[in-house]
Scaffold this motif. Structure first.
Motif, PDB file in Angstrom:
ATOM      1  N   GLY A 378       0.015   5.874  -7.365  1.00  0.00           N
ATOM      2  CA  GLY A 378       0.031   4.874  -6.302  1.00  0.00           C
ATOM      3  C   GLY A 378       1.385   4.235  -6.107  1.00  0.00           C
ATOM      4  O   GLY A 378       1.523   3.274  -5.338  1.00  0.00           O
ATOM      5  N   LEU A 379       2.404   4.763  -6.776  1.00  0.00           N
ATOM      6  CA  LEU A 379       3.753   4.206  -6.688  1.00  0.00           C
ATOM      7  C   LEU A 379       4.525   4.910  -5.585  1.00  0.00           C
ATOM      8  O   LEU A 379       5.477   5.650  -5.815  1.00  0.00           O
ATOM      9  CB  LEU A 379       4.456   4.343  -8.038  1.00  0.00           C
ATOM     10  N   ASP A 380       4.096   4.666  -4.356  1.00  0.00           N
ATOM     11  CA  ASP A 380       4.670   5.302  -3.181  1.00  0.00           C
ATOM     12  C   ASP A 380       5.069   4.201  -2.208  1.00  0.00           C
ATOM     13  O   ASP A 380       4.248   3.347  -1.852  1.00  0.00           O
ATOM     14  CB  ASP A 380       3.624   6.231  -2.556  1.00  0.00           C
ATOM     15  N   GLU A 381       6.319   4.240  -1.764  1.00  0.00           N
ATOM     16  CA  GLU A 381       6.809   3.180  -0.879  1.00  0.00           C
ATOM     17  C   GLU A 381       6.045   3.111   0.446  1.00  0.00           C
ATOM     18  O   GLU A 381       6.022   2.062   1.098  1.00  0.00           O
ATOM     19  CB  GLU A 381       8.309   3.366  -0.607  1.00  0.00           C
ATOM     20  N   ARG A 382       5.407   4.201   0.803  1.00  0.00           N
ATOM     21  CA  ARG A 382       4.606   4.194   2.037  1.00  0.00           C
ATOM     22  C   ARG A 382       3.314   3.414   1.862  1.00  0.00           C
ATOM     23  O   ARG A 382       2.698   3.008   2.849  1.00  0.00           O
ATOM     24  CB  ARG A 382       4.301   5.612   2.494  1.00  0.00           C
ATOM     25  N   LYS A 383       2.897   3.229   0.603  1.00  0.00           N
ATOM     26  CA  LYS A 383       1.642   2.534   0.342  1.00  0.00           C
ATOM     27  C   LYS A 383       1.844   1.132  -0.225  1.00  0.00           C
ATOM     28  O   LYS A 383       0.939   0.297  -0.167  1.00  0.00           O
ATOM     29  CB  LYS A 383       0.796   3.368  -0.649  1.00  0.00           C
TER      30      LYS A 383
END
Length: 386
Positions: A378-383
């Protein structure tokens, strides 16, 4: 460590395979490294033994052996007794599965049997000079001309490239789309297909690696795998298995380096006693033993997951990341424990050092593996938002 996922039939198979690699492959390794490629005869001999594309269904003349443990044994014994540059795993378990998974019955009947016999050598062309690991950024294109596709572009770092008879080529089919990619089966005799010179590498000298060029290559519609706009999806589906193949080879490479070094430190003397008796050396060997066992357990677990069709992209990435990083750590430490001899090419450990370095790069770099694993957390800049 006792590897509990193997059964009696696998142990018996290993004995037979070991004899094959010691008798038919290993004795030629030095000559192959000097000439820069593995003789085609090696593929033919492996094919005669039924060691290529073992998974091919009986309907296409294959053995129908889908248990990956058998092929895991093949690749482990090739690392130990054969030649790591003999890329039978690329041929059998990286390239051929695209034909098996996405090919039509006619394509399977045409391409799989000769590959299984070793008469046709396979390669896959994804990487480009300016794209690297970014498959979505590829420039090679294929244009629909009605009754055929017109293929143009260049690929680089292609393993089995100089000898391949059939190459699966990834090319952009939807202009402006990062994921609109098709997979095309290019045969070596197609006009417009050319090979560059064999690339000079710091290691894996027996593995032929080349650039490939496509200049208005007319690819028949019968040579397209699946939907010509879904190649990126297809590649994503099989990359986890490709990365597992790398992990299998890498942890086997680390194990062989460990075994070679354990023998060496028992025999090599310094200050009147074997260097293996020094506390530092014992601690180094003990640390390597523990780490190899831990990663081997993960790789073996992934093999069983693959057998159950449960291997995920994230788990495959974890295995590839840990196995290749450990491979390089172990072999580096083993070179150090060999002292000056470890830097001499006459010693196998020196050649292994050069051979190992690329494993952290191909099939997706270690950094790409970390990206895949990190995004799954879940370490995604989009999220995430600040």
């Amino acid at each position: 460590m006792r590897r509990t996922h193997f059964e009696a039939e696998h142990v018996a198979f290993r004995d037979t395979v070991s004899r094959f690699f010691q008798g038919e492959i290993g004795p030629h390794a030095e000559r192959w490294r000097q000439q820069g490629f593995v003789d085609r005869e090696a593929f033919l001999k492996a094919g005669e033994q039924g060691y290529l594309l073992m998974w091919v269904p009986e309907a296409y003349g294959g053995l129908g052996i889908t248990d990956l443990r058998f092929e895991q044994i093949l690749y482990e014994e090739n690392v130990r007794h054969g030649e790591v540059g003999f890329y039978m795993n690329l041929h059998s378990r990286v390239v051929a599965p695209y034909l098996g998974a996405f090919g039509t019955d006619e394509q399977k009947a045409r391409f799989l049997p000769p590959a299984m016999r070793g008469e046709t050598i396979l390669a896959i062309a994804m990487t480009e000079p300016g794209a690297g690991s970014d498959l979505a950024g590829m420039k090679t294109s294929a244009r629909d001309m009605g009754d055929h596709w017109l293929l143009n572009g260049a690929k680089t770092y292609i393993s089995n490239g100089s000898q391949a008879d059939v190459v699966i080529v990834a090319a952009r089919t939807v202009p402006g789309s990062r994921h609109g990619i098709g997979l095309f089966v290019v045969q070596a005799d197609m006009p417009g297909f050319k090979r560059g010179n064999k690339l000079r590498k710091i290691g894996l000298h027996a593995q032929d690696t080349t650039e490939l060029f496509f200049d208005d290559v007319k690819v028949p519609k019968s040579h397209v795998l699946g939907d010509p706009a879904k190649g990126f999806v297809y590649m994503s589906e099989l990359l986890a298995h490709e990365r597992l193949q790398v992990a299998i080879g890498s942890i086997a490479h680390a194990q062989v380096a460990f075994d070679i070094t354990l023998d060496y430190v028992k025999e090599r003397a310094a200050f009147g006693k074997p260097v293996g008796t020094f506390q530092h050396v014992r601690f180094e060997m003990a640390s390597m033993r523990a780490r190899i066992d831990a990663v081997q357990a993960l790789v073996d677990h992934c093999v069983m997951e693959a057998n159950e069709q449960q291997l995920t992209s994230v788990l495959g990435s974890e295995a590839k990341l840990l196995a290749t990083e450990l491979e390089n750590d172990v072999i580096d430490a083993c070179v150090q424990l060999h002292g000056g001899a470890g830097y001499m090419e006459e010693y196998r450990i020196a050649r292994m050092f050069a051979d190992a370095r690329v494993s952290k790069i191909f099939a997706g770099t270690s950094e790409i593996m970390k990206e895949i694993i990190g995004r799954d957390l879940g370490l995604d800049e989009r999220k995430l938002k600040a």
